[in-house]
Motif scaffolding. Sequence first.
Motif, PDB file in Angstrom:
ATOM      1  N   GLU A 133       0.894  -1.069  -0.140  1.00  0.00           N
ATOM      2  CA  GLU A 133      -0.047  -0.087  -0.204  1.00  0.00           C
ATOM      3  C   GLU A 133       0.701   1.355  -0.038  1.00  0.00           C
ATOM      4  OE1 GLU A 133      -2.869  -0.200   3.248  1.00  0.00           O
ATOM      5  OE2 GLU A 133      -3.906  -1.980   2.236  1.00  0.00           O
ATOM      6  N   ILE A 134       1.944   1.189  -1.165  1.00  0.00           N
ATOM      7  CA  ILE A 134       2.704   2.440  -1.225  1.00  0.00           C
ATOM      8  C   ILE A 134       2.410   3.010  -2.295  1.00  0.00           C
ATOM      9  CG2 ILE A 134       5.181   3.190  -1.343  1.00  0.00           C
ATOM     10  CD1 ILE A 134       5.968   0.717   0.220  1.00  0.00           C
ATOM     11  N   PRO A 135       1.903   4.396  -2.304  1.00  0.00           N
ATOM     12  CA  PRO A 135       1.770   4.901  -3.646  1.00  0.00           C
ATOM     13  C   PRO A 135       2.651   5.057  -4.740  1.00  0.00           C
ATOM     14  CG  PRO A 135       1.214   6.435  -1.636  1.00  0.00           C
ATOM     15  CD  PRO A 135       1.998   5.219  -1.120  1.00  0.00           C
ATOM     16  N   GLU A 136       2.124   4.976  -5.919  1.00  0.00           N
ATOM     17  CA  GLU A 136       3.168   4.509  -7.069  1.00  0.00           C
ATOM     18  C   GLU A 136       4.222   5.623  -7.119  1.00  0.00           C
ATOM     19  OE1 GLU A 136       2.893   2.677 -11.615  1.00  0.00           O
ATOM     20  OE2 GLU A 136       0.965   3.195 -10.332  1.00  0.00           O
ATOM     21  N   GLU A 137       3.776   6.803  -6.804  1.00  0.00           N
ATOM     22  CA  GLU A 137       4.620   8.040  -7.217  1.00  0.00           C
ATOM     23  C   GLU A 137       5.930   8.021  -6.411  1.00  0.00           C
ATOM     24  OE1 GLU A 137       1.158   9.756  -4.654  1.00  0.00           O
ATOM     25  OE2 GLU A 137       1.461   8.266  -6.488  1.00  0.00           O
ATOM     26  N   TYR A 138       5.925   7.154  -5.364  1.00  0.00           N
ATOM     27  CA  TYR A 138       6.999   7.095  -4.411  1.00  0.00           C
ATOM     28  C   TYR A 138       8.488   6.765  -5.291  1.00  0.00           C
ATOM     29  CZ  TYR A 138       4.919   8.568  -0.021  1.00  0.00           C
ATOM     30  OH  TYR A 138       4.213   9.364   0.825  1.00  0.00           O
ATOM     31  N   LYS A 139       7.839   5.988  -6.086  1.00  0.00           N
ATOM     32  CA  LYS A 139       9.128   5.132  -6.787  1.00  0.00           C
ATOM     33  C   LYS A 139      10.090   6.618  -7.530  1.00  0.00           C
ATOM     34  CE  LYS A 139       6.605   4.150 -11.162  1.00  0.00           C
ATOM     35  NZ  LYS A 139       7.219   5.008 -12.038  1.00  0.00           N
ATOM     36  N   ASP A 140       9.391   7.567  -7.978  1.00  0.00           N
ATOM     37  CA  ASP A 140      10.204   8.485  -8.603  1.00  0.00           C
ATOM     38  C   ASP A 140      10.859   9.499  -7.681  1.00  0.00           C
ATOM     39  OD1 ASP A 140       9.481   7.663 -11.041  1.00  0.00           O
ATOM     40  OD2 ASP A 140       7.428   8.439 -10.914  1.00  0.00           O
ATOM     41  N   ARG A 141      10.641   9.289  -6.527  1.00  0.00           N
ATOM     42  CA  ARG A 141      11.193  10.305  -5.414  1.00  0.00           C
ATOM     43  C   ARG A 141      12.549   9.859  -4.952  1.00  0.00           C
ATOM     44  NH1 ARG A 141       6.820  11.074  -0.652  1.00  0.00           N
ATOM     45  NH2 ARG A 141       8.647  12.552   0.219  1.00  0.00           N
ATOM     46  N   TYR A 142      13.465  10.879  -4.545  1.00  0.00           N
ATOM     47  CA  TYR A 142      14.885  10.564  -4.064  1.00  0.00           C
ATOM     48  C   TYR A 142      14.893   9.597  -2.922  1.00  0.00           C
ATOM     49  CZ  TYR A 142      16.651  13.905  -7.526  1.00  0.00           C
ATOM     50  OH  TYR A 142      16.963  14.438  -8.839  1.00  0.00           O
ATOM     51  N   LEU A 143      15.682   8.650  -2.831  1.00  0.00           N
ATOM     52  CA  LEU A 143      15.599   7.723  -1.629  1.00  0.00           C
ATOM     53  C   LEU A 143      15.680   8.411  -0.087  1.00  0.00           C
ATOM     54  CD1 LEU A 143      15.631   4.631  -1.150  1.00  0.00           C
ATOM     55  CD2 LEU A 143      18.097   4.757  -0.898  1.00  0.00           C
ATOM     56  N   ASN A 144      14.517   8.155   0.283  1.00  0.00           N
ATOM     57  CA  ASN A 144      14.089   8.712   1.580  1.00  0.00           C
ATOM     58  C   ASN A 144      14.216  10.298   1.877  1.00  0.00           C
ATOM     59  OD1 ASN A 144      13.819   6.056   2.852  1.00  0.00           O
ATOM     60  ND2 ASN A 144      16.058   5.923   2.937  1.00  0.00           N
ATOM     61  N   VAL A 145      14.475  11.081   0.677  1.00  0.00           N
ATOM     62  CA  VAL A 145      14.718  12.516   0.966  1.00  0.00           C
ATOM     63  C   VAL A 145      13.188  13.067   1.115  1.00  0.00           C
ATOM     64  CG1 VAL A 145      15.313  14.500  -0.364  1.00  0.00           C
ATOM     65  CG2 VAL A 145      16.873  12.458  -0.435  1.00  0.00           C
ATOM     66  N   GLY A 146      12.971  13.615   2.068  1.00  0.00           N
ATOM     67  CA  GLY A 146      11.575  14.362   2.305  1.00  0.00           C
ATOM     68  C   GLY A 146      10.529  13.059   2.944  1.00  0.00           C
ATOM     69  N   PHE A 147      10.905  12.005   3.289  1.00  0.00           N
ATOM     70  CA  PHE A 147      10.258  11.235   3.604  1.00  0.00           C
ATOM     71  C   PHE A 147      10.068  11.148   5.238  1.00  0.00           C
ATOM     72  CE2 PHE A 147      10.553   7.234   0.469  1.00  0.00           C
ATOM     73  CZ  PHE A 147      10.510   8.175  -0.528  1.00  0.00           C
ATOM     74  N   SER A 148       8.752  10.964   5.631  1.00  0.00           N
ATOM     75  CA  SER A 148       8.505  10.854   7.154  1.00  0.00           C
ATOM     76  C   SER A 148       9.221   9.798   7.342  1.00  0.00           C
ATOM     77  CB  SER A 148       7.127  10.849   7.384  1.00  0.00           C
ATOM     78  OG  SER A 148       6.708   9.560   6.821  1.00  0.00           O
ATOM     79  N   GLY A 149       9.417   9.679   9.111  1.00  0.00           N
ATOM     80  CA  GLY A 149       9.827   8.221   9.705  1.00  0.00           C
ATOM     81  C   GLY A 149       9.178   6.877   9.304  1.00  0.00           C
ATOM     82  N   GLY A 150       7.733   7.167   9.053  1.00  0.00           N
ATOM     83  CA  GLY A 150       7.324   6.033   8.704  1.00  0.00           C
ATOM     84  C   GLY A 150       7.152   5.430   7.467  1.00  0.00           C
ATOM     85  N   GLU A 151       7.485   6.688   6.400  1.00  0.00           N
ATOM     86  CA  GLU A 151       7.735   6.339   5.058  1.00  0.00           C
ATOM     87  C   GLU A 151       8.991   5.815   4.712  1.00  0.00           C
ATOM     88  OE1 GLU A 151       4.753   9.987   3.090  1.00  0.00           O
ATOM     89  OE2 GLU A 151       7.020  10.192   3.802  1.00  0.00           O
ATOM     90  N   LYS A 152      10.202   6.308   5.600  1.00  0.00           N
ATOM     91  CA  LYS A 152      11.374   5.810   5.626  1.00  0.00           C
ATOM     92  C   LYS A 152      11.366   4.275   5.907  1.00  0.00           C
ATOM     93  CE  LYS A 152      14.206   9.932   6.236  1.00  0.00           C
ATOM     94  NZ  LYS A 152      15.168  10.282   7.083  1.00  0.00           N
ATOM     95  N   LYS A 153      10.770   3.945   6.775  1.00  0.00           N
ATOM     96  CA  LYS A 153      10.609   2.497   7.485  1.00  0.00           C
ATOM     97  C   LYS A 153       9.817   1.460   6.236  1.00  0.00           C
ATOM     98  CE  LYS A 153      13.132   3.506  10.982  1.00  0.00           C
ATOM     99  NZ  LYS A 153      12.466   3.281  12.410  1.00  0.00           N
ATOM    100  N   LYS A 154       8.812   2.188   5.992  1.00  0.00           N
ATOM    101  CA  LYS A 154       8.164   1.230   4.900  1.00  0.00           C
ATOM    102  C   LYS A 154       8.880   1.252   3.444  1.00  0.00           C
ATOM    103  CE  LYS A 154       3.310   0.889   3.723  1.00  0.00           C
ATOM    104  NZ  LYS A 154       2.055   1.590   3.529  1.00  0.00           N
ATOM    105  N   ASN A 155       9.706   2.281   3.168  1.00  0.00           N
ATOM    106  CA  ASN A 155      10.511   1.844   2.256  1.00  0.00           C
ATOM    107  C   ASN A 155      11.717   0.734   2.434  1.00  0.00           C
ATOM    108  OD1 ASN A 155      11.418   2.774  -0.523  1.00  0.00           O
ATOM    109  ND2 ASN A 155      13.175   3.584   0.530  1.00  0.00           N
TER     110      ASN A 155
END
Length: 247
Positions: A133-155
């Motif tokens: 359940e990760i939004p598809e647009e995340y694949k085009d973002r720079y790795l962990n840049v601007g990610f929340s703590g939860g988003e980083k761990k989910k990545n």
Amino acid sequence: MNKDLLLKIDDLKVSVGDRNILKGLNLEINSGETHLIMGPNGAGKSTLGNVLMGHPEYKIDGGNIYFQGEDINKLSVNERAKKGLFLSFQYPEEIHGVTVESFLRTSKSAVTGKNISILKFQKELKEKMDLLEIPEEYKDRYLNVGFSGGEKKKNEILQMAILNPKLAILDETDSGLDVDAIKTIYEGINTLKDGKKSFLVITHYNKILDYLEPDYVHILVDGKIVETGKADLADKIEELGYENFKM
């Protein structure tokens, strides 16, 4: 040797500089099992994860690590990754200029030793992102840049899904997250269980048992595993505290 035995740690002693951290640790993990390592701060939990993955700052002073029957004490980090070891970091790094998709495709190619077509990889990536359940647009973002703590761990969990290791070591993946984020992370881990993949989960958050059912719980105190039990051992920790578990 037990044919299902994936990891065997025999009397492992580890130091960093002049500090002895692991002081004769023993552990066995079979294929398909989930093991929980709990212990107070400074007990050696993160050291265990790092030394299993071959971090160069950690010196093995004695004992052996066997993975699928092979002594891996002297193998490099990338060699261990190719054999099926994976470490999810407590504090994932931000990497500017490298997209999530590019990082994952390069990592998969390095671990498998195979060139992976972009279209085939994009299909696999979409499947895993949908599963977690990760939004598809995340694949085009720079790795962990601007990610929340939860988003980083989910990545980190997405990386695990793509690399498909035999043993995933999760170092305090729940650290610093709110209850909703923790629930999301461990639900993602549960979706990746396949009866073959093994997990070594390092934590001192016993609420993890609301989301993840381990086969074994180990208490690590002062560099040694001092007690092993089932899930109810975590309740015993909450009741008695770690000071009651010593060699």
